[in-house]
Design a protein around this motif. Structure first.
Motif, mmCIF file in Angstrom:
data_model
loop_
_atom_site.group_PDB
_atom_site.id
_atom_site.type_symbol
_atom_site.label_atom_id
_atom_site.label_comp_id
_atom_site.label_asym_id
_atom_site.label_seq_id
_atom_site.Cartn_x
_atom_site.Cartn_y
_atom_site.Cartn_z
ATOM 1 N N ASN A 177 0.889 -1.159 0.000
ATOM 2 C CA ASN A 177 0.000 0.000 0.000
ATOM 3 C C ASN A 177 0.929 1.210 0.000
ATOM 4 N N ILE A 186 1.420 -5.492 1.924
ATOM 5 C CA ILE A 186 0.073 -6.045 2.149
ATOM 6 C C ILE A 186 -0.120 -7.361 1.382
ATOM 7 N N GLU A 221 -2.940 -8.493 -1.535
ATOM 8 C CA GLU A 221 -4.218 -7.785 -1.350
ATOM 9 C C GLU A 221 -4.636 -6.997 -2.598
ATOM 10 N N ASN A 222 -3.672 -6.308 -3.226
ATOM 11 C CA ASN A 222 -4.011 -5.509 -4.420
ATOM 12 C C ASN A 222 -4.555 -6.403 -5.531
ATOM 13 N N GLU A 244 -8.032 -7.556 -4.643
ATOM 14 C CA GLU A 244 -9.007 -6.478 -4.849
ATOM 15 C C GLU A 244 -9.303 -6.315 -6.340
ATOM 16 N N ARG A 282 -2.859 5.642 -5.372
ATOM 17 C CA ARG A 282 -2.759 4.215 -4.997
ATOM 18 C C ARG A 282 -1.710 3.557 -5.903
ATOM 19 N N MET A 283 -0.459 3.840 -5.600
ATOM 20 C CA MET A 283 0.631 3.376 -6.461
ATOM 21 C C MET A 283 0.747 1.846 -6.449
#
Lengths: 439, 292
Positions: free
Chosen positions: B39, B49, B52-53, B56, B257-258
């Protein structure tokens, strides 16, 4: 090593060293020896940018301790964030109000509360709504450069005589709808010739339709776009698309010229009533100075008289990015801009109303907008509508824009579009809280 | 001794490239891969994280919409651009007086900057007074609103894509000029007609060029950004023109949100890789190399 190799290597070395030296000259901040140089990035170009340059010059002449280096920059918001990330932000940046809390949540801004308090720039110095829109939980993240309030602009030559004055113009949305139906003209093939009113024109404040019907976009701290008030607002929006036909509206709107040109639909007489900001008069003055027009507060729903006099507010703001090299000197410049004479001069030159609580009679008298008193009065409304003070607002705004387009093009029914937007917002909000707000 | 010295000199001269590649390509690639598991908002230190990306992304409806829009765009733009470029190259390969002028005229559109191109097409495709709709109305047709109707907006972009066919056309032309005339002479002796010569000589002989252009076309189409960004800000109307690269850009620079944008970048890489491999696989039986 051969001679040729030595020459080649020396050439490469010379290029690298020159680039480093020139690069340093380009980014060096010290503009005036013996004075602290404050770097100020502003989004404005053209006349607006020049008017701010005059303020900067006046500040630089007013003292000999600080020198403000003013740069007009496109994409100032994104560049400020990236420069902050790189550890070399400007000392002052001119951004938009709806970004303030997004930037604050990211840790990109300096809290101005203590400096503002010391300088006597408290809530009462400003029209409350403008100050409130920039502060949260006792922390102040920005101060206004130029603000605006929004009103319904009307062409008296395109509406019946009985409603062709601000005093006799309808006050409720139901009356506005009836008036729009009465004066709109369509050809036998359904193509529009004149639209009384179109919610999609100019289409800059779709987030505000819900609040104009009494919706709270952050109900109990949770982003909420599918409340009954919002659904009612979008049903009202859909009414216009259905009344004329989505295809007819799209075709009609694609013939609209840019708002800052003589082809603007309000000026060309394609639209008789238009929601627009205090700046509208500037363009009318430039492109059609003889155009008859007046402004009134945007109508309210008949069954919600408590919303009478409500208005949308927006403002351009000045912030001190986190990590700025000279935050105190930067604030000294911002304080200068807040001086009543400086602020009134800047706002009048931009054709805007003043954000300050005290406004001189001279400002009203000499202002280029004949309806400036109305815009000032609207800014003092007890029902101001402005971007929510939450860093998540840009996402809510984006989803509402999309929902608006879905409704306006007839792709989805209002309730469905808002329900879908809410589902997406719920997921994004969960991530936002985990990754930004609570981190 | 000499070889070692030559190697040193060689490396020295290659240093600018090595440094450039390392700093501008290798480091960002590795960095974006690592960032895709974090994140990262630029202003705070990246926080790990895990996947998670990517998880999502799997549930992100707008990501799916943008991917679908982009694939549909590629599906329309690549074949259309290929057919048009080959057709134009064949015309330009014929022996007609003034050919250099025709070649220049047909290549000129490629030189128009993308933003200028987008602005120009906003006028051409304008639903009310656009050139295209004026022509269609003159023909007695009832044209759609190309820019405002979600059903048509995407296909408007496909049509605009062929505007840039000049680059591919030039490469096809070079390929066509390499086809030995003896093959056509032999075909003439056998009584082959024009279409038969195109099908059995021209297309097989330029098939490696077609493959190259198709792969470049796929890569370019998946990365399409500037024209839709200018013509349809935010993917309007109703996200019907929201392309993959636009959503990536918005996540990176609008929402900071890189990590998420980096994950999207790697998905884009995988999509391009998969489509390229499919193209290579499908081409195995159809591409003719002279060395074979």
């Amino acid at each position: 090593m051969t001679n040729r190799a030595i020459v080649g290597f020396s050439f490469v070395l010379a290029v690298v060293v020159s680039a480093a030296l020139l690069g340093d000259r380009v980014v060096r901040r010290d503009a005036k020896p013996g004075r602290v140089t404050v770097l100020y990035w502003e989004k404005w170009t053209g006349q607006e940018g020049e008017e701010m340059r005059k303020v900067v010059d006046a500040y630089n002449r007013s003292q000999d301790r600080v020198f403000v280096k003013y740069l007009s920059i496109s994409g100032v918001d994104q560049k400020t964030i990236l420069a902050s990330g790189g550890g070399n932000p400007p000392d002052v940046a001119g951004i938009w109000q709806d970004q303030v809390f997004q930037f604050a949540d990211l840790g990109a801004l300096t809290d101005l509360s203590s400096m503002a308090k010391a300088a006597g720039l408290g809530r009462d110095y400003y029209i409350h709504a403008y100050y409130d829109a920039l502060s949260r939980d006792g922390r102040l993240w920005a101060l206004p450069s130029t603000p605006a309030s929004i009103a319904l602009h009307v062409r008296p030559d395109l509406v019946p005589k009985r409603v062709a004055t601000p005093e006799t113009f309808p006050e409720t949305l139901e009356e506005l709808d009836a008036l729009s139906d009465e004066i709109s003209k369509q050809n036998p093939d359904g193509s529009l010739v004149l639209a009384g009113f179109l919610p999609s024109n100019p289409g800059w404040w779709h987030y505000a339709w819900g609040p104009l019907f009494g919706a709270d976009l952050f109900k109990d701290g949770r982003p909420t776009v599918d409340s009954p008030e919002s659904v009612r607002a979008f049903t009202w929006v859909a009414r216009y698309a259905k009344r004329f036909g989505p295809q007819a509206v799209q075709n009609f709107q694609s013939g609209f010229g840019n708002f800052s040109s003589p082809q603007d639909p309000f000026m060309t007489g394609k639209v008789a009533m238009e929601l627009n900001g205090v700046w509208k008069a500037n363009y009318i003055h430039v492109y059609k100075p003889d155009l008859p027009w007046f402004a009134v507060p945007f109508p309210y729903p008949k069954d919600r008289p408590d919303l009478k006099g409500h208005t949308i507010l927006s403002q351009d703001v000045l912030v001190v990015p986190a990590g700025a090299k000279h935050p105190n000197e930067a604030f000294d410049f911002i304080r200068f801009v807040q001086r009543q004479d400086v602020m009134e001069g800047l706002c009048a030159s931009h054709g805007k109303n003043s954000p300050l609580n005290r406004v001189s009679e001279r400002f009203f008298r000499t202002h280029p907008n004949k309806a400036i008193r109305l815009f000032d009065q609207l800014a003092r409304s007890s029902h101001p509508i402005y971007p929510s003070r939450n860093g998540f607002f840009p996402r809510v705004n984006g989803e509402l824009n999309n929902a608006f387009q879905e409704v306006n093009t007839g792709v989805k029914e209002p309730a469905q579009a808002l329900r879908d937007a809410q589902v997406r917002i719920d997921g994004l909000w969960k991530t936002y809280r985990t990754q930004v707000a609570d981190s | 001794m000499n070889r070692r010295r030559d190697a040193r000199v060689g490396i020295l001269f290659a240093t600018p490239w090595i440094v450039g590649f390392g700093l501008l390509m290798a480091y960002p690639l590795i960095s974006s891969f690592v960032t895709s598991f974090t994140n990262f908002s630029v202003l705070r230190a990246p926080k790990w994280i895990g996947t998670e990306n990517y998880r999502e992304l799997a549930n992100d409806g707008v990501f799916h919409t943008s991917l679908q829009n982009t694939l549909l765009y590629a599906l329309g733009a690549v074949p259309l651009g290929t057919v048009l470029a080959i057709g134009l190259a064949m015309l330009l390969n014929s022996k007609v007086r003034g050919m250099p002028v025709y070649r220049t005229l047909l290549f000129l559109p490629t030189l128009v900057p993308m933003v200028a191109q987008a602005t120009l097409f906003l006028w051409v495709f304008n639903g009310d007074y656009g050139l295209l709709n004026a022509a269609l109305r003159w023909c007695g047709l009832s044209p759609p609103n190309w820019l405002g109707d979600p059903m048509w907006a995407k296909w408007t972009l496909v049509m605009i894509a062929v505007w840039g066919s000049g680059q591919a056309m030039l490469i096809y032309l070079a390929g066509l000029q390499d086809v030995p005339t003896s093959l056509y002479e032999a075909a003439d002796l056998d009584g082959a007609k024009s279409w038969a010569k195109t099908r059995h000589i021209t297309l097989p002989m330029i098939s490696p060029v077609i493959l190259f252009n198709v792969i470049m076309g796929i890569i370019g189409s998946i990365q399409v950004f500037a024209v839709p960004q200018v013509m349809f800000p935010g993917g309007a109307p109703a996200r019907s023109t929201y392309m993959f690269a636009m959503y990536l850009y918005d996540n990176a620079f609008l929402y900071q949100r890189m990590g998420y944008a980096s994950a999207m970048g790697w998905i884009m890489f995988l999509v391009i890789l998969a489509l390229t491999l499919v193209a290579l696989r499908l081409s195995e039986r159809h591409v003719h190399y002279e060395t074979q």
